[in-house]
Write an enzyme that holds these catalytic residues in place. Sequence first.
Site, PDB file in Angstrom:
ATOM      1  N   PRO A 118       0.802  -1.206   0.000  1.00  0.00           N
ATOM      2  CA  PRO A 118       0.000   0.000   0.000  1.00  0.00           C
ATOM      3  C   PRO A 118       0.842   1.265   0.000  1.00  0.00           C
ATOM      4  CG  PRO A 118      -0.429  -1.403   1.913  1.00  0.00           C
ATOM      5  CD  PRO A 118       0.841  -1.821   1.327  1.00  0.00           C
ATOM      6  N   GLU A 119       0.401   2.191  -0.805  1.00  0.00           N
ATOM      7  CA  GLU A 119       0.986   3.527  -0.822  1.00  0.00           C
ATOM      8  C   GLU A 119      -0.061   4.474  -0.247  1.00  0.00           C
ATOM      9  OE1 GLU A 119       2.734   4.371  -4.705  1.00  0.00           O
ATOM     10  OE2 GLU A 119       2.837   2.243  -5.143  1.00  0.00           O
ATOM     11  N   LYS A 162       2.802   6.691   4.649  1.00  0.00           N
ATOM     12  CA  LYS A 162       2.183   5.375   4.645  1.00  0.00           C
ATOM     13  C   LYS A 162       1.934   4.852   6.061  1.00  0.00           C
ATOM     14  CE  LYS A 162       4.801   4.651   0.402  1.00  0.00           C
ATOM     15  NZ  LYS A 162       5.988   4.014  -0.202  1.00  0.00           N
ATOM     16  N   ARG A 164       3.675 -11.535   4.024  1.00  0.00           N
ATOM     17  CA  ARG A 164       5.135 -11.540   4.043  1.00  0.00           C
ATOM     18  C   ARG A 164       5.763 -11.119   5.373  1.00  0.00           C
ATOM     19  NH1 ARG A 164       7.297  -9.002  -1.503  1.00  0.00           N
ATOM     20  NH2 ARG A 164       9.257  -9.689  -0.595  1.00  0.00           N
ATOM     21  N   ARG A 199      14.436  -0.888  -8.147  1.00  0.00           N
ATOM     22  CA  ARG A 199      13.011  -1.122  -8.329  1.00  0.00           C
ATOM     23  C   ARG A 199      12.648  -1.195  -9.802  1.00  0.00           C
ATOM     24  NH1 ARG A 199      10.265   0.489  -3.791  1.00  0.00           N
ATOM     25  NH2 ARG A 199       8.726  -0.965  -4.591  1.00  0.00           N
TER      26      ARG A 199
END
Length: 269
Positions: free
Chosen positions: A2-3, A55, A109, A257
Amino acid sequence: MPELPEVETVIRELKSKIIGKQIQKLSVIWHKTFVNNCETDIEDQTVRALRRKGKYILIYLNTSALIVHLRMTGQLLFIEESSTQIDTAYLRASIQFSDGSRLLFNDKRKFGRIYHVSEPEIILNKVGIDAMSPKLDIAKFRTMVKSSKMKIKSFLLSQKYISGLGNIYVDESLFRSGIHPASVSAAIEEFAIDSLYSEIRKVLTFAIKNMGSTISDYRDANGNMGNNQNFFRVYQQQGKPCVSCGQEIQKIKLGGRGTHFCPQCQRMF
DNA sequence: CTAATCACCTGAAGGC
DNA sequence: TGCCTTCAGGTGATTA
């Protein structure tokens, strides 16, 4: 995962559900999920307010606060007491309220964290100004971009200058403002910086309106997927034609990235 | 200061 | 089918 738009969506939903509720019990299933930096009991405290910085999700209690970060696969799910069958495969922690409802923290995770702190500012002071903050005006944004020698993608991805943007929304914002992700921040001309500023705001606002983006794991507080993934122009669009010029969208590695961009529309500064 | 790499974890997808 | 590698909405530590 999530951003800013995803975190914002979760907070908006949770506000109407958990403010005023009394915590009866906190259960931690995966011990690393919960970091207790405060002696105060969580039990019997009431949820007073919720807010977001970047965040980070801040849950203010009577005399302390919980700070939640979802990292890649975290989910905060609100469950009414009447709910039955819940999937506990990735349940890492849960908060039981006195009325029988619960707040579940799922995290495949295990990167996500819930911090219990007496003074939230200790964590938040290391986080840069929120990307949607009214205090981040165009003048401040120009100054910040011009004073960095980092590549613009890395600059926007770092949370210590401006917080809330992640891999999706950085790529989307840079595409819409016509800036190549490997451009050196300080070299970007002012007209392009101004465009980047307004595109970031537009991209985030639109994504919030769409309840965030779901690539695989993101769910809002009600367990629903977002809608915004249907509107990506470059993110995960490699090999497809650019919506603006028809050139093939490229994917490269930048700052470790995956980075998506149009080689035709995005100019290198 | 900037950049690159690894670490933290799990699972999905692709190559052979 | 099965094994191996790579990759993933993030970030923090460590090393050049």
